[in-house]
Design a protein around this motif. Structure first.
Motif, PDB file in Angstrom:
ATOM      1  N   ARG A  36     164.681 106.283   8.762  1.00  0.00           N
ATOM      2  CA  ARG A  36     164.213 105.402   9.835  1.00  0.00           C
ATOM      3  C   ARG A  36     164.281 103.936   9.404  1.00  0.00           C
ATOM      4  NH1 ARG A  36     162.673 108.370  13.861  1.00  0.00           N
ATOM      5  NH2 ARG A  36     161.835 110.474  13.541  1.00  0.00           N
ATOM      6  N   ASP A  37     163.993 103.664   8.135  1.00  0.00           N
ATOM      7  CA  ASP A  37     164.081 102.285   7.648  1.00  0.00           C
ATOM      8  C   ASP A  37     165.524 101.779   7.666  1.00  0.00           C
ATOM      9  OD1 ASP A  37     161.364 102.126   7.239  1.00  0.00           O
ATOM     10  OD2 ASP A  37     161.461 102.578   5.095  1.00  0.00           O
ATOM     11  N   ILE A  38     166.479 102.640   7.314  1.00  0.00           N
ATOM     12  CA  ILE A  38     167.892 102.250   7.360  1.00  0.00           C
ATOM     13  C   ILE A  38     168.320 101.981   8.800  1.00  0.00           C
ATOM     14  CG2 ILE A  38     170.262 103.057   6.960  1.00  0.00           C
ATOM     15  CD1 ILE A  38     169.229 104.540   4.501  1.00  0.00           C
ATOM     16  N   ARG A  39     167.882 102.824   9.707  1.00  0.00           N
ATOM     17  CA  ARG A  39     168.200 102.591  11.118  1.00  0.00           C
ATOM     18  C   ARG A  39     167.579 101.283  11.603  1.00  0.00           C
ATOM     19  NH1 ARG A  39     170.320 103.587  14.880  1.00  0.00           N
ATOM     20  NH2 ARG A  39     169.395 105.143  16.256  1.00  0.00           N
ATOM     21  N   ASN A  40     166.337 101.033  11.212  1.00  0.00           N
ATOM     22  CA  ASN A  40     165.661  99.810  11.648  1.00  0.00           C
ATOM     23  C   ASN A  40     166.306  98.557  11.058  1.00  0.00           C
ATOM     24  OD1 ASN A  40     163.797 101.205  13.199  1.00  0.00           O
ATOM     25  ND2 ASN A  40     162.297 101.347  11.534  1.00  0.00           N
ATOM     26  N   ALA A  41     166.983  98.697   9.916  1.00  0.00           N
ATOM     27  CA  ALA A  41     167.665  97.560   9.301  1.00  0.00           C
ATOM     28  C   ALA A  41     168.958  97.201  10.027  1.00  0.00           C
ATOM     29  CB  ALA A  41     167.961  97.847   7.827  1.00  0.00           C
ATOM     30  N   GLY A  42     169.442  98.103  10.893  1.00  0.00           N
ATOM     31  CA  GLY A  42     170.637  97.773  11.668  1.00  0.00           C
ATOM     32  C   GLY A  42     171.733  98.811  11.668  1.00  0.00           C
ATOM     33  N   ALA A  43     171.490  99.987  11.080  1.00  0.00           N
ATOM     34  CA  ALA A  43     172.510 101.042  11.084  1.00  0.00           C
ATOM     35  C   ALA A  43     172.457 101.821  12.390  1.00  0.00           C
ATOM     36  CB  ALA A  43     172.303 101.985   9.909  1.00  0.00           C
ATOM     37  N   ASP A  44     173.610 101.999  13.008  1.00  0.00           N
ATOM     38  CA  ASP A  44     173.691 102.833  14.205  1.00  0.00           C
ATOM     39  C   ASP A  44     173.787 104.309  13.847  1.00  0.00           C
ATOM     40  OD1 ASP A  44     173.945 100.815  16.480  1.00  0.00           O
ATOM     41  OD2 ASP A  44     175.501 100.127  15.103  1.00  0.00           O
ATOM     42  N   VAL A  45     174.454 104.603  12.727  1.00  0.00           N
ATOM     43  CA  VAL A  45     174.635 105.971  12.260  1.00  0.00           C
ATOM     44  C   VAL A  45     174.467 105.984  10.743  1.00  0.00           C
ATOM     45  CG1 VAL A  45     176.274 107.900  12.019  1.00  0.00           C
ATOM     46  CG2 VAL A  45     176.195 106.592  14.149  1.00  0.00           C
ATOM     47  N   VAL A  46     173.860 107.046  10.212  1.00  0.00           N
ATOM     48  CA  VAL A  46     173.722 107.236   8.771  1.00  0.00           C
ATOM     49  C   VAL A  46     174.454 108.519   8.382  1.00  0.00           C
ATOM     50  CG1 VAL A  46     172.120 107.542   6.842  1.00  0.00           C
ATOM     51  CG2 VAL A  46     171.491 106.054   8.763  1.00  0.00           C
TER      52      VAL A  46
END
Length: 274
Positions: free
Chosen positions: A53-63
């Motif tokens: 969730r932190d990676i998504r909140n930083a600006g990633a659309d897909v992980v």
């Protein structure tokens, strides 16, 4: 379309530089879509729901993930409810989660993303080339999707190059992950697919592929395992690649490496800075 792909986030150092740099980078480069490989984000091994969730909140659309996809046991559960978290497509059919998805940019354009794992010197999964072929045939460029990206998570450079040429003309970008060292072979292949053998890692490069050097050196020199691998904790470098995708064809117009922060020479795509 402007697309950014960020290589394997390793441990706390990788997360720190990603969280600090990605939001500004996305704005600076006016990126339409961002993909981050997060398979080493949790202490070097796997990913947790909080980190995802932190990676998504930083600006990633897909992980995307890789061979450490399920090192954190909780991933077996939460991956089922997170369509933007992709594990390797060529895991057996009963494996939790999914390996491919069709996603939308803020402007409503569609991006096919798949995470595929190689077999040379890796776990013997299903045929990655058959898996790629199936999804590319099901979702052809400019018929079903506006762009398509393959994260090919593999050890052997030859297998990664094979994947690039196999998908040339059918994918917008084929980029390698897993070996944690950015390569200098970013190029557009003859039929229009952007390619890079390895995007590099996002983490501390004063290390052995992201890990503190003490334990790996003991294993190399003495053939003994005296402890766990621990991620290096110094200043991190964000590494990846930027790709300009032609809106008419879905193929690449330009590709360039991205390196920000830490020890490596910084570089950004010049074609987005003029």
């Amino acid at each position: 379309m402007r697309l950014i792909f960020i290589g394997d986030v390793v441990g706390r150092s990788g997360r720190k530089v990603l969280y600090e740099r990605l939001p500004k980078l996305r704005d600076q480069l006016a990126a339409d879509f961002v993909i981050v490989n997060g398979e080493n984000a949790a202490g070097g091994f796997g990913i947790t729901e909080e980190i995802f969730r932190d990676i998504r909140n930083a600006g990633a659309d897909v992980v995307t993930l890789g061979n450490h996809a399920f090192d954190q046991r909780e991933t077996l559960i939460f991956i089922e409810r997170e369509p933007t978290l992709l594990r390797p497509l060529n895991y057996p059919p009963a494996t939790p989660g999914r390996g491919v998805g069709l996603f939308s940019t803020g402007e409503g354009r569609s991006v096919l993303v798949m995470n595929v794992m190689g077999r040379l010197f890796m776990d013997p999964l299903d045929d990655p080339f058959a898996a790629m072929d199936r999804e590319l045939e099901n979702c052809p460029l400019k018929q079903v999707c506006d762009a398509s990206v393959i994260d090919f998570h593999a050890e052997a450079t030859s297998e990664k190059m094979g994947a690039g040429h196999f998908a040339d003309g059918r994918a917008s970008l084929v980029v390698g992950t897993h070996t944690h060292v950015p390569t200098a072979d970013h190029q557009i292949l003859p039929h229009g697919t952007a390619y890079m053998t390895d995007a590099g890692m996002t983490g501390d490069y004063n290390s052995i592929i992201g890990m503190d050097s003490e334990e790996p050196l003991i294993r190399f020199t003495r053939k003994l395992a005296t402890g766990r691998f621990e991620p290096a904790s110094g200043e991190g470098t964000l590494c990846g690649v930027g790709v300009e995708i032609d809106d008419e064809t879905g193929l690449a117009r330009a590709i360039a490496p991205i390196r920000v922060g830490g020890r490596l020479e910084p570089v950004l795509p010049s074609f987005w800075l003029s």
